[in-house]
Design an enzyme around this catalytic site. Structure first.
Site, PDB file in Angstrom:
ATOM      1  N   GLU A 261       0.842  -1.202   0.000  1.00 46.19           N
ATOM      2  CA  GLU A 261       0.000   0.000   0.000  1.00 46.19           C
ATOM      3  C   GLU A 261       0.869   1.240   0.000  1.00 46.19           C
ATOM      4  OE1 GLU A 261      -2.834  -0.125   3.195  1.00 46.19           O
ATOM      5  OE2 GLU A 261      -3.845  -1.901   2.416  1.00 46.19           O
ATOM      6  N   HIS A 279      -8.353   0.932   1.696  1.00 48.23           N
ATOM      7  CA  HIS A 279      -8.114   0.836   3.142  1.00 48.23           C
ATOM      8  C   HIS A 279      -9.053   1.773   3.913  1.00 48.23           C
ATOM      9  CE1 HIS A 279      -4.780  -0.462   6.140  1.00 48.23           C
ATOM     10  NE2 HIS A 279      -5.935  -0.320   6.760  1.00 48.23           N
TER      11      HIS A 279
END
Length: 526
Positions: A261, A279
């Site tokens: 990420e 997320h």
């Protein structure tokens, strides 16, 4: 001087207010780059972060004053926990502030998968009317498999039961009583994989859970399973999941977290049966506010009052417990220091016995303090946070025992150490004045307070020792402040603990060793 905290990621202004109200100075520098952070981190007692700031071992080397790191959120993947522990820095998270929000997101993704909502929305807004294309499945009556039934998993379980799903859970730490209260069935992982229509992950990332949905385990799942992950990205083998999606074994996946990420590209992107979000598990106004307030309260309580909440590398201590624990923590540290200053050989085992009322306190914190005291004479930088980790690294076996009071003291701590050469034990207590005291050494009763400078002498119990000892100190210009004696039997082994004022001149210890009957003499500092 008031403690000082740096907020290096975006936190609610209300969190800043809490720090200031509690008497903590606070600087707010969201988005500060790593080089600038490294330049100023030595000015701060605390560091409040979210997920953007990376607390590395290199940064911690510069953090000479740092006592606590507070993570506003549950995941601490961006903090080097072993390095923080070795530096004696408490690492706190806020595991409850975003639990409901994350659980709700998992449920929302489950509905999105079941009814293909994102694709249906895109199609309809494009002017199509593909009613027959988007045939969904009902949630009611389906088997929901939860991997990890902790804070968030338990909320998902309750919501699943409310949706009239049959909920099964795999979690090694889920008790039968807790499962019954939640209305879920405890199963092993293989059974969950074989039975579940929907699988949702709510376990932390550990060496045991990394890739828990591996290629092998994905192959064990029921044909047509749908998978949701709002926990950690590394729990799923993404390449293997893509293959199972492509061959139709997995009917769909909803993914909020990714192995890398920010996920600007990913093997799962573009698949028609995959729903992805960036997320968002904790991304609600309520959750962001909750975790910000919680981390500010926790850090302030620790810096001002010594209370420890939700630490990932030290036992929790409430604000109410801290005053009661503090004198016992000091006692444990002094007992450890006493033994450590007398020990030259490598320590093999430490056994700590807690008797009476002290056995009802947080003994893990007391043990940590004892180990810190024990190791400090050799490793000056060790403290209550790093002590247990350092002991483990050195192969020291630590044993804790609790029992009811058996003697004259309401609370008693006995520290016994074993080396290749000998065994040594020291006991102590705290009286109503709050001062730690020594009550026995090697089984010989004695009553002595700890002092900054002390002489510890072991000798044969023969007439004349006290006079010669006092004369030797007097001739060296050393004033005796207190003098405590003990012996196992008349004419047997004896000990003397003497508090002295000021430094002991060089050569004095050798003169004391020359007194007839003296076996050993040690200069101790506390």
């Amino acid at each position: 001087m008031a403690p000082r905290v740096l907020i290096s990621d975006s936190l609610s202004p209300a969190a800043v207010a809490i720090f200031k109200e509690r008497g903590v100075e606070v600087d707010v520098k969201p988005g500060i780059d790593k080089d600038a952070l490294a330049e100023i981190i030595d000015q701060y007692d605390g560091l409040a972060i979210r997920s953007a700031t990376k607390v590395t071992a290199k940064l911690l080397e510069r953090a000479t004053k740092l006592k606590v790191i507070g993570r506003a959120g549950i995941g601490v993947d961006n903090v080097d926990i072993p390095a923080a522990t070795a530096k004696g820095v408490i690492v706190m998270n806020t595991p409850f502030g975003n639990s409901i929000t994350t659980a709700e997101h998992a449920i929302a993704l489950m509905f999105a998968l079941a009814r293909q909502l994102p694709a249906a929305d895109t199609s309809t807004q494009a002017g199509k009317w593909e009613k027959n294309r988007f045939m969904g499945v009902e949630i009611t009556g389906k088997v929901l498999g939860i991997i990890g039934c902790g804070n968030i998993g338990s909320i998902v379980a309750e919501r699943g039961v409310g949706l009239r799903m049959r909920v099964i859970a795999f979690d090694p730490f889920l008790s039968a009583e807790r499962a019954l209260a939640l209305g879920v069935e405890r199963v092993e992982l293989d059974e969950l994989l074989a039975r579940a229509d929907f699988i949702t992950l709510h376990t932390p990332m550990t060496p045991q859970t990394k890739n828990i949905l591996s290629a092998e385990n994905l192959a064990k799942t029921k044909t047509g399973v749908r998978i949701i992950n709002c926990a950690r990205g590394g729990l799923i083998d993404e390449e293997a999941l893509r293959k199972e999606l492509d061959n139709g074994h997995v009917a769909g996946a909803a993914i909020d977290v990714f192995a890398t990420e920010p996920a600007k590209e990913n093997v799962l992107f573009g698949h028609p049966n995959v729903v992805c979000t960036p997320h968002l598990g904790a991304a609600t106004n309520e959750a962001q506010e909750n975790v910000a307030l919680q981390v500010a309260e926790q850090m302030s309580d620790y810096l001002i009052r010594g209370a420890i909440s939700n630490a990932v590398n030290f036992p929790s201590i409430t604000a109410e417990e801290a005053p009661r624990l503090r004198p016992m923590i000091e006692l444990a540290d002094r007992l450890g220091s006493f033994a450590g200053q007398l020990t030259d050989a490598p320590i093999r085992q430490v056994k700590i016995t807690y008797e009476g009322a002290v056995a009802e306190l947080k003994i893990k914190a007391l043990t940590a303090s004892a180990l810190a005291g024990l190791l400090r004479p050799v490793l000056s930088a060790v403290n209550v946070v790093s002590g247990p980790a350092v002991a483990k690294e050195r192969g020291i076996v630590v044993e804790e025992t609790t029992r009811a009071a058996e003697g004259d003291y309401e609370s008693l701590i006995t520290l016994a150490i074993t080396t290749d050469a000998q065994e040594r034990a020291i006991s102590g207590t705290v009286f109503t004045d709050g001062k730690p005291r020594i009550t026995a050494i090697k089984g010989i009763k004695v009553d002595a307070e700890f002092a900054s400078t002390m002489l510890y002498v072991t000798n044969e119990d023969k007439p004349g020792f006290i006079g010669r000892f006092a004369t030797t100190l007097g001739d060296a210009g050393v004033n005796i402040a207190t003098f405590a004696l003990g012996r196992d039997q008349p004419g047997g082994s004896a000990i003397a603990l003497t508090e002295v004022d000021g430094a002991v001149p060089d050569g004095t210890l050798d003169k004391i060793k020359g007194i007839p009957g003296v076996k050993a003499v040690n200069l101790l500092h506390f």
